[in-house]
Design an enzyme around this catalytic site. Structure first.
Site, PDB file in Angstrom:
ATOM      1  N   ASP A  41      36.560  36.295  42.139  1.00 17.67           N
ATOM      2  CA  ASP A  41      36.754  37.075  40.913  1.00 17.67           C
ATOM      3  C   ASP A  41      36.573  38.572  41.132  1.00 17.67           C
ATOM      4  OD1 ASP A  41      36.945  34.537  39.760  1.00 17.67           O
ATOM      5  OD2 ASP A  41      34.817  34.489  39.275  1.00 17.67           O
ATOM      6  N   GLU A 213      43.086  34.222  31.365  1.00 14.09           N
ATOM      7  CA  GLU A 213      41.747  34.768  31.596  1.00 14.09           C
ATOM      8  C   GLU A 213      41.811  35.950  32.555  1.00 14.09           C
ATOM      9  OE1 GLU A 213      39.512  31.512  33.221  1.00 14.09           O
ATOM     10  OE2 GLU A 213      41.037  31.062  34.724  1.00 14.09           O
TER      11      GLU A 213
END
Length: 561
Positions: A41, A213
Site C-alpha cells: 500500500d 479503494e
C-alpha cells in the site's frame, strides 16, 4: 592532439560526447520491486528533489515506515510515523489488523500522513515538520467512515478522500463500496461542510465492480483526476481513473480502464508479477510521471510468501489520461531512466540481491519489527559487548500480545537468515531461537531448549486447528552447549532448518518443508513472512534470557541477477 583531430571531426566529437553522456545517464535502471518484501500500500510525495514513501504495517510496530530517496531507486528508512506506544498500539489484534493504507502529503511546510486504525479509532491524521519525525499524536476524523483516506490540496482548499459504505449502507452485491470526500481544514484537522459521494461502486456499476479503494486526486491542465484500485488485492487487482473539471465531480471514467492490471495475462508465464494496483503518481527527476503500486511475485500460481511489495512503472499521458506501463503488457523487473543515481552511505539495500549482518553495536536497526507495540522491558542492548539480550516472556507469537519477538522481512523468494545465540534452558518450557513467521497460526520455529535433562534443538510447526505448536524434529546434545548457530533457508515453496555448534558446521534438522503453508493464499491476511528472533517461556514466568550476537540476512533471487 593532432592525432585526435585526424581521427575525429569537430561534429563527430560533439556526437560522441553527446552519445557517451546520454549512455552514462541512461545506465541507471529502476529495479522492481523498488521496496522488496512486505512493503504494501505505498503512497509517495515529492518535496524538491526528495521523495518520501510510506507503507502499511498492520499490527507490526513501529508503524508506517517513512522511506527517502532522491532517484526512486535507492531508498533508506529515515523513521516511522507511529513510534510511541502513547500514539497507539495494537494489543489484542491479529497481525493483519492495525494500520491500513496510509497516504502522505506535503503542504505549506508541513507533512501530513492519513491512515486507518481499522479496529480502534478509524481514520486519523498525523503531522510533522520533518518526515523523519517525530510525528504528532493522531487526530481521529470521526466523520470519515471507511478506509484508505488521502488528502488533496487545491490552492487554498484541502479535501479528504476515502473508501466508504454503499449508499444508505445497502450493498447491491458483495464488495460494493463508494468513494467519498469532505472538504478538510488542514490547520485544525477537521472536516468542513457536507460529505460528497464521488463514485458509487466503481467505473461501471452495471458490471458490479468490487472494492473501489485507495483513492488519490491529482490536478493537471485544468482537470481533476481521481485514481483508485478496483478488484480487490488478489489476482484481479487493477487501477482505474476518472476525471472532472470540479474536485467534487461529476467524474467521468476513462473508456480504456483499467490503466494498470495483470489479470488478463497467462498465470503460468515465467517470473510473473501479479496483483497490481493501489497506485500513486509522482513526477520523476526527468519531469515525467511515474507510478508506484503494489504487486506480488508468486513462485507458483497465486502462492507467495514475501507479501505485497512496492513496484514502479512509467506513466504516459494519452489523450489526456494517465496510463501506467503503456509500452508493455507485463510489468517489468527493470526500467531504464535518464537521470543520475544517488546512493546513500551506510544504508541497507531494499531492492535487488544483497547480504548484510546486524551486530547490535549501538541500536536496533529500523528493519526490525515488534508485534503490536514496543514495551522495551524484555530486551536490552549490551553495546560494550555487542549483543542483544532477549528475556523469555510468557507471551507467545500464537497470541495477540507483545511477545519477545523481533522480526525482519523476508525480501526474497530465495533467502537465508542466520543467528548466533547464547542460551541455556532451565525448564522444557523455555525456548529461544529463530522463526519464520507469517501469522499467529502459520510459522516454523527452530529453537534451543531442554528435555529430560538434556539440551536439545527442536523444530516446531504451528497448528492452525489446535493453535499450538507441533514438534516435528528434535536432536539432543550429550554435553551442554551454550553457543549455537541457527539457520533458516527459503527456496520459493521450500524451507530448510539447520543448526551448528561450530561456525559453518551445519547440521540439517528439517529439509524442504512446505513453504506454501507460509503463503498468503494459505495463511490469509495482508502481510508477508518475517524472520524473527523469538524467546518464550510458554505462558510461565521466567527469569531466563537469550543473547543474540548477530543476525545475518541474505537474498539471491534469479530475477535480480
Amino acid at each position: 592532439m593532432m592525432i585526435y583531430k585526424k581521427l575525429f571531426s569537430y561534429t563527430s566529437l560533439i556526437f560522441a560526447l553527446t552519445f557517451f553522456s546520454s549512455k552514462a545517464f541512461s545506465q541507471l535502471t529502476l529495479p522492481n520491486p523498488i521496496l522488496s518484501g512486505f512493503y504494501p500500500d505505498p503512497a509517495i510525495c515529492k518535496v524538491g528533489s526528495d521523495y518520501y514513501v510510506v507503507n502499511s504495517t498492520f499490527s507490526f510496530f513501529p508503524g508506517l515506515p517513512v522511506l527517502h530517496s532522491k532517484d526512486l531507486k535507492n531508498w533508506r528508512q529515515i523513521g516511522s510515523v507511529i513510534t510511541r506506544p502513547s500514539q497507539m498500539d495494537f494489543m489484542g489484534e491479529t497481525v493483519s489488523r492495525g494500520l491500513f493504507a496510509p497516504a502522505i502529503n506535503y503542504h505549506n511546510g508541513l507533512f501530513y500522513v492519513t491512515c486507518t486504525d481499522i479496529d480502534n479509532g478509524g481514520n486519523f491524521v498525523v503531522t510533522a515538520k520533518n518526515p523523519a519525525g517525530p510525528w504528532s499524536d493522531p487526530v481521529y476524523i470521526r466523520e470519515v467512515r471507511g478506509i484508505d483516506p488521502s488528502l488533496f490540496f487545491d490552492d487554498n482548499k484541502a479535501y479528504i478522500i476515502y473508501n466508504s459504505n454503499p449508499p444508505d449502507n445497502k450493498s447491491l452485491y458483495s464488495g460494493h463500496r463508494t468513494l467519498r470526500m469532505y472538504e478538510f481544514d488542514a490547520v485544525n484537522l477537521k472536516v468542513i461542510g457536507e460529505e460528497t459521494l464521488l463514485v458509487n461502486g466503481g467505473v461501471d456499476i452495471s458490471k458490479k465492480p468490487i472494492w473501489i479503494e485507495g483513492p488519490h486526486i491529482y490536478k493537471r491542465e485544468g482537470w481533476y483526476y481521481l485514481m483508485a484500485a478496483e478488484g480487490g488485492t488478489a489476482v484481479n487487482h487493477s487501477e482505474v481513473v476518472l476525471r472532472s473539471k470540479n474536485p467534487r465531480g461529476p467524474y467521468i471514467a476513462y473508456e480504456k480502464n483499467p490503466i494498470l492490471t495483470q489479470r488478463h495475462l497467462d498465470p503460468n508465464r515465467k517470473n510473473p508479477i501479479t496483483s497490481t494496483g493501489h497506485a500513486d503518481l509522482v513526477e520523476g527527476p526527468d519531469g515525467k510521471t511515474y507510478a508506484i503500486f503494489i504487486a506480488v511475485r508468486p513462485y507458483e500460481g497465486d502462492y507467495y510468501n514475501t507479501g505485497r511489495e512496492t513496484f514502479i512503472a512509467p506513466v504516459k499521458w494519452i489523450d489526456g489520461w494517465p496510463v501506467i506501463n503503456p509500452d508493455n503488457e507485463e510489468v517489468l523487473y527493470e526500467y531504464p531512466v535518464s537521470w543520475k543515481e544517488h546512493k546513500f552511505k551506510n544504508s541497507i539495500p531494499l531492492n535487488g540481491n544483497f547480504d548484510y549482518k546486524f551486530d547490535f553495536k549501538d541500536s536496533l536497526n529500523s528493519q526490525f519489527l515488534f508485534l503490536r507495540t514496543n514495551k522495551a522491558d524484555w530486551y536490552s542492548l549490551q553495546t560494550r559487548k555487542n549483543y542483544l539480550t532477549m528475556n523469555l516472556s510468557p507471551e507467545t507469537i500464537m497470541g495477540a500480545a507483545n511477545p519477545s519477538f523481533l522480526g525482519k522481512r523476508q525480501q526474497h523468494l530465495t533467502s537465508e537468515a542466520i543467528v548466533e545465540m547464547d542460551f541455556s534452558a532451565k525448564q522444557d518450557n523455555e525456548k529461544a531461537g529463530l522463526t519464520i513467521f507469517q501469522n499467529e497460526t502459520h510459522f516454523y520455529y527452530i529453537c534451543k531448549s531442554v528435555k529430560n535433562g538434556k539440551e536439545v534443538i527442536q523444530l516446531f510447526k504451528s497448528n492452525p486447528k489446535t493453535k499450538e505448536m507441533d514438534l516435528i524434529e528434535e536432536t539432543s546434545f550429550n554435553e551442554p552447549v551454550k553457543k549455537v548457530y541457527l539457520k533458516i533457508n527459503s527456496n520459493k515453496d521450500k524451507y530448510s532448518f539447520s543448526y551448528a555448534t561450530k561456525k559453518n558446521d551445519w547440521q540439517t534438522l528439517g529439509k524442504d518443508l512446505d513453504g506454501k503453508f507460509l503463503s498468503t493464499r494459505v495463511a490469509g491476511g495482508f502481510v508477508g513472512a518475517l524472520y524473527g528472533m523469538y524467546t518464550t517461556s510458554l505462558g510461565v514466568k521466567s527469569t531466563n534470557a537469550a543473547q543474540f550476537k548477530w543476525f545475518n540476512y541474505s537474498g539471491n533471487d534469479e530475477t535480480f541477477k
